[in-house]
Enzyme design. Structure first.
Site, mmCIF file in Angstrom:
data_model
loop_
_atom_site.group_PDB
_atom_site.id
_atom_site.type_symbol
_atom_site.label_atom_id
_atom_site.label_comp_id
_atom_site.label_asym_id
_atom_site.label_seq_id
_atom_site.Cartn_x
_atom_site.Cartn_y
_atom_site.Cartn_z
ATOM 1 C CB SER A 146 -0.891 0.017 1.250
ATOM 2 O OG SER A 146 -1.541 1.272 1.406
ATOM 3 C CE1 TYR A 162 -4.309 -2.040 5.094
ATOM 4 C CE2 TYR A 162 -3.539 0.189 4.633
ATOM 5 C CZ TYR A 162 -3.932 -1.062 4.191
ATOM 6 O OH TYR A 162 -3.925 -1.331 2.841
ATOM 7 C CE LYS A 166 -1.270 -3.513 3.531
ATOM 8 N NZ LYS A 166 -1.217 -4.784 2.771
#
Length: 249
Positions: A146, A162, A166
């Site tokens: 991402s 999150y 990543k």
């Protein structure tokens, strides 16, 4: 893509979004595809929606990639049933909404790390060991990362665990690449880092009213993955960052 005809790709997180789009794209291009996801009913629906010739090349298995033993058992099944995976697309991912790091929700935060980081680790390990046993030297491992793994966008809600997960994937991809190089294999590894993609991971009901920016389609990422795995043997795409036109962060 001719060299991948009738060879085996395993795609995690295949029940919707990017994973489902990748499965559809790869079976349409002649690969045998094994979709993994927790929601088996969605995988059944995906298979039933495919044209008959493509449905015959699409197979699936229920698997939670955050569970190491499930991953081990699943890849053993892939080896036994299909001869082993030649391509792995690590797509399964999770975002714990309605929490900020200072307020807890330990289960959600831990689950994000287990899926986004350890799940990739388990799947990549099992796929590589299978390739190594079978003396596959032209395999390809793709990790759906991402833009949040390269810089934390401010979208109006906390990306909590999150974004750190990543960032870990960005480092993990490079560590894996160095390990593969040290082993002298020509197996490739590629990180694909999309901007915002219009998938179920973005629960728009939980996003602020000010959330309004362009988004990619799942098919855009599937197309990019096909491009990366179709490069000639001497070409390895290390990192591919994809953003929709107009995305600011």
């Amino acid at each position: 893509m001719d060299r991948w005809l009738n060879r085996v790709a395993v795609v995690t997180g295949s029940s919707s979004g990017i994973g489902a789009a990748v499965c559809k794209d790869l079976v349409a291009k002649g690969m045998i595809v094994v979709g993994l996801a927790r929601r088996e009913n969605r995988l059944e629906e995906l298979k039933s929606d495919l044209p008959a010739d493509q449905a015959a090349r699409f197979h699936f298995r229920k698997c939670d990639v955050s569970d190491e033993q499930q991953v081990i058992d699943t890849f053993a099944w892939v080896d036994q049933t299909f001869g082993g995976a030649d391509v792995l697309v690590n797509n399964a991912g999770k975002l714990a909404y309605v929490t900020i790091l200072q307020e807890g929700n330990s289960e959600g935060l831990r689950s994000t790390l287990d899926t986004n980081v350890l799940g990739v680790t388990w799947c990549t390990r099992q796929a590589f060991q299978s390739m190594e046993r079978r003396k596959i030297n032209d395999g390809h491992i793709v990790i759906v990362n991402s833009v949040a793994g390269h810089g934390v966008p401010n979208i109006g809600v906390s990306l909590n665990m999150y974004a750190p997960s990543k960032y870990a994937i960005t480092a993990l991809t490079e560590v894996l690449r160095q390990e593969l190089q040290a082993k002298g294999t020509a197996i490739k590894i590629t990180s694909i880092s999309p901007g915002a993609v219009d998938t179920e991971i973005f629960n728009k009901e939980l996003l602020p009213d000010t959330f309004d920016f362009p988004m990619l389609r799942s098919e855009d990422i599937a197309d990019a993955i096909s491009y990366c795995i179709s490069t000639p043997p001497n070409v390895q795409i290390h990192e591919l960052i994809i953003k929709p036109i107009g995305e600011k962060d």
